[in-house]
Design a protein around this motif. Structure first.
Motif, mmCIF file in Angstrom:
data_model
loop_
_atom_site.group_PDB
_atom_site.id
_atom_site.type_symbol
_atom_site.label_atom_id
_atom_site.label_comp_id
_atom_site.label_asym_id
_atom_site.label_seq_id
_atom_site.Cartn_x
_atom_site.Cartn_y
_atom_site.Cartn_z
ATOM 1 N N THR A 51 27.707 -46.689 -1.048
ATOM 2 C CA THR A 51 28.191 -46.329 0.272
ATOM 3 C C THR A 51 29.686 -46.643 0.302
ATOM 4 O O THR A 51 30.082 -47.769 0.019
ATOM 5 C CB THR A 51 27.470 -47.151 1.353
ATOM 6 O OG1 THR A 51 26.062 -47.007 1.157
ATOM 7 C CG2 THR A 51 27.849 -46.673 2.735
ATOM 8 N N THR A 97 27.892 -37.140 -3.518
ATOM 9 C CA THR A 97 27.226 -36.413 -2.436
ATOM 10 C C THR A 97 25.840 -35.967 -2.898
ATOM 11 O O THR A 97 25.528 -35.999 -4.091
ATOM 12 C CB THR A 97 28.028 -35.167 -2.022
ATOM 13 O OG1 THR A 97 28.098 -34.290 -3.138
ATOM 14 C CG2 THR A 97 29.421 -35.530 -1.560
ATOM 15 N N PHE A 144 30.396 -38.478 5.244
ATOM 16 C CA PHE A 144 31.796 -38.899 5.367
ATOM 17 C C PHE A 144 32.746 -37.815 4.870
ATOM 18 O O PHE A 144 33.727 -37.477 5.534
ATOM 19 C CB PHE A 144 32.050 -40.201 4.593
ATOM 20 C CG PHE A 144 31.487 -41.418 5.261
ATOM 21 C CD1 PHE A 144 31.301 -41.452 6.638
ATOM 22 C CD2 PHE A 144 31.121 -42.536 4.523
ATOM 23 C CE1 PHE A 144 30.767 -42.581 7.266
ATOM 24 C CE2 PHE A 144 30.590 -43.665 5.143
ATOM 25 C CZ PHE A 144 30.415 -43.681 6.508
ATOM 26 N N TRP A 183 25.468 -40.836 3.090
ATOM 27 C CA TRP A 183 26.751 -41.239 3.687
ATOM 28 C C TRP A 183 27.902 -40.527 2.993
ATOM 29 O O TRP A 183 28.858 -40.096 3.648
ATOM 30 C CB TRP A 183 26.941 -42.758 3.599
ATOM 31 C CG TRP A 183 26.024 -43.533 4.498
ATOM 32 C CD1 TRP A 183 25.147 -44.512 4.140
ATOM 33 C CD2 TRP A 183 25.866 -43.364 5.921
ATOM 34 N NE1 TRP A 183 24.457 -44.967 5.239
ATOM 35 C CE2 TRP A 183 24.878 -44.278 6.343
ATOM 36 C CE3 TRP A 183 26.457 -42.525 6.862
ATOM 37 C CZ2 TRP A 183 24.480 -44.390 7.674
ATOM 38 C CZ3 TRP A 183 26.049 -42.621 8.190
ATOM 39 C CH2 TRP A 183 25.075 -43.548 8.585
ATOM 40 N N LEU A 186 20.312 -43.114 0.744
ATOM 41 C CA LEU A 186 21.243 -43.291 1.861
ATOM 42 C C LEU A 186 22.715 -43.310 1.425
ATOM 43 O O LEU A 186 23.544 -42.691 2.093
ATOM 44 C CB LEU A 186 20.899 -44.567 2.640
ATOM 45 C CG LEU A 186 19.690 -44.421 3.568
ATOM 46 C CD1 LEU A 186 19.439 -45.711 4.333
ATOM 47 C CD2 LEU A 186 19.888 -43.266 4.547
#
Lengths: 297, 291
Positions: B226, B236, B72, B68, B64
């Motif tokens: 995160t 990423t 983002f 994100w 996760l």
């Protein structure tokens, strides 16, 4: 849609007293966005050019890299890059021409097979390069047992540039006027002969332009190569050796080699120079085709 | 039609080659899928979302934070590149002095051809130290978004310009007949008319940002967390693949292939949406032409 747009626009225009200021604001915003991007871009280009020129010399081009690339040159890197490109071209060009000839000369244009192949080409063009790297690693390196090698890297890139080459060749063939095909048939030539003697030569500039674009794409590629052709910066003895491409060299120098910045600047300038030459020739050839094309009455 | 036997052979042979080439896509999907199979076994695919962190060597597979990171950085890049890109298209089409237009377009095309590793290298040596002066470490979500934005700008600008160029001449004439100024013509007539094409441009730019690997990998710091601020380092999904493929085995390797497969699926979906959006404009203008 346009009618309401006109009405709204006209009403807004009439009720607004201070239109000239808004007009100025609009023009200024457009100029600013263009200037902002261009200044960012020039900053980047001048920085690379200034630092790169300081590094480039004859010995930089002809010597092997020393101490992980900090010293010495990039001769082995250039050789590896050229070998990878050679594999890509040797594999991709004949395949691409064959597929393009079938699409342009033999398929029914809206037929099922032609459309299905067209869609798969679009899909192939949309796959991100890192996924080509994953595939190349799983298929060429592991499944076919080629290992980290120039061969694996070149084959992976061949898959990547196929759609570009096929589309360019197909467009070149489709641009040849139908009279030439009919002329061939009237002379009793087989379709194969007409293709070989008339249509492919006519499409040659388009094929070359597409080829240059494909080479440009392959030259710029890093992600698909780091785990197919690998990192080794020695002079490759054969296509089964790992070889480091120029783009991978830049990546490695800037990420993993402290003090490798100047060599990275030099390599970057060489890479950009090569790409500009390749793209400019592609554009030049395309423009020549447009001008030189014989227009049938 | 009469065909020579040699031509029949040629036609069949070429058709076989074309089929083989087309099956390449199948082969790619098949092999990526095949490598994801170990992910279905222990410790199981749900671990990607249930594990709280990514420490594959210690058996933690939470993806996760990287999801994100991808979302983002892509969102920020698209938010930056969309207005700028449209601004550049408008500049090129309606504002720039005629002498400047082709030079400007040439430069944008050149920008589009610069390799991602060059953007990454320049970002790392110039942009990251600048950001570090404001707030260390410099390699951050902000750096990744800025570099991504610059990379996808040409896509937005060139495609939006093409969409604007495709608007029938009569629209401009209508606007002129109503006495509209340049601002009103562009903002209220041209841009709405080119909406579908511009949306397609933005979608394709998003797809490009999602799939980008090297540039982001080089400027984003690659810490699996995160992000809580613009200056926080990110990793990423694509960067994760590039960083860990070299030594990943078994479930770890399979998890990298899963993330690659999911990314490809999302990018394909976006490409399809962009195609639909563009198709929409063709239909719309076709109808207007007839009327």
């Amino acid at each position: 849609m346009p009618l309401e747009n006109y009405a709204l626009a006209a009403r807004a225009e009439m009720t607004r007293k201070s239109a000239p200021i808004f007009e100025k604001l609009f023009t200024t915003t457009a100029w600013l966005s263009a200037l902002l991007v261009m200044s960012f871009f020039s900053w980047m280009v001048f920085d690379i050019a200034a630092n790169g020129f300081a590094k480039i010399s004859w010995s930089f081009l002809t010597e092997a890299p020393l101490s992980a690339g900090r010293k010495g040159g990039i001769s082995t890197i250039i050789v590896s890059t050229l070998l990878i490109l050679a594999v890509t071209i040797v594999v991709a060009v004949p395949l691409a021409i064959a597929v393009a000839v079938w699409l342009a000369e033999f398929s029914r244009r809206e037929g099922f097979a032609a459309r299905a192949i067209g869609i798969t080409l679009d899909v192939l063009a949309g796959i991100p390069s890192i996924v080509f790297g994953l595939f190349g690693n799983a298929f060429f390196c592991v499944f076919l047992g080629l290992g980290f090698s120039i061969l694996s890297g070149g084959l992976t890139l061949a898959c990547m540039v196929l759609p570009i080459l096929i589309r360019a060749t197909e467009a070149g063939l489709r641009a040849a006027p139908n009279e030439w095909r009919q002329g061939g048939a009237a002379l009793g030539l087989s379709k194969a002969t007409t293709l070989w003697q008339v249509l492919l030569p006519a499409a040659a500039p388009a094929i070359t332009a597409g080829l240059l674009l494909g080479i440009g794409r392959a030259l710029a590629e890093t992600a698909a190569l780091i785990f197919t052709s690998g990192y080794v910066d020695r002079m490759p003895a054969s296509l089964n050796d790992s070889g480091r491409a120029l783009a991978v060299h830049i990546y490695d120098l800037s990420m993993n080699v402290p003090g490798g910045d100047q060599a990275a600047y030099g390599s970057t300038l060489i890479l950009i120079f090569l790409l500009i030459v390749i793209n400019a020739s592609a554009i030049f050839i395309t423009n020549r085709i447009l001008k030189a094309r014989i227009q049938p009455k | 039609m009469f065909r020579l036997p040699a031509d029949k052979v040629l036609q069949r042979a070429l058709f076989v080659v074309a089929l083989l080439t087309a099956s390449l896509v199948g082969l790619i999907i098949l092999f990526v899928l095949r490598e994801t199979l170990p992910a279905l076994q222990s410790p199981g695919i749900t671990r990607f979302v249930t594990d709280e962190s990514w420490h594959p060597l210690e058996g933690k597979f939470g993806m996760l934070p990287m999801l994100w990171g991808t979302l983002f950085s892509t969102t920020l890049a698209v938010l930056l590149a969309t207005p700028l890109g449209i601004g550049m298209a408008v500049f090129c089409r309606y504002v720039a002095p005629p002498a400047l237009v082709s030079t400007f377009r040439g430069l944008v095309t050149l920008l589009a051809g610069i390799p991602s590793v060059v953007f990454g290298f320049w970002g790392l040596t110039v942009l990251v130290p600048l950001i570090a002066r404001v707030e260390p470490p410099g390699a951050s979500l902000l750096a990744a978004s800025l570099i991504l934005a610059i990379m996808i700008l040409p896509t937005v600008a060139l495609m939006s310009e093409a969409a604007l160029a495709a608007i029938p001449e009569s629209y401009a004439q209508g606007a002129a007949a109503l006495g509209l100024g340049r601002r009103a013509t562009v903002l209220r007539v041209m841009l709405p008319a080119a909406k579908s094409g511009i949306i397609a441009a933005v979608i394709l730019a998003t797809a490009r940002a999602l799939g980008e690997t090297m540039a982001v990998l080089m400027v984003s710091g690659n810490v699996v967390e995160t992000p809580t601020s613009l200056f926080a380092p990110i990793r990423t999904l694509t960067a994760n693949i590039a960083l860990e493929m070299a030594y990943a085995t078994k479930f770890h390797r399979a998890s990298l292939f899963v993330s690659g497969l999911v990314l490809t699926a999302v990018i394909m979906l976006l490409a399809w949406l962009a195609y639909r959006a563009e198709h929409h404009i063709q239909k719309a203008t076709g109808v207007l032409h007839a009327a």
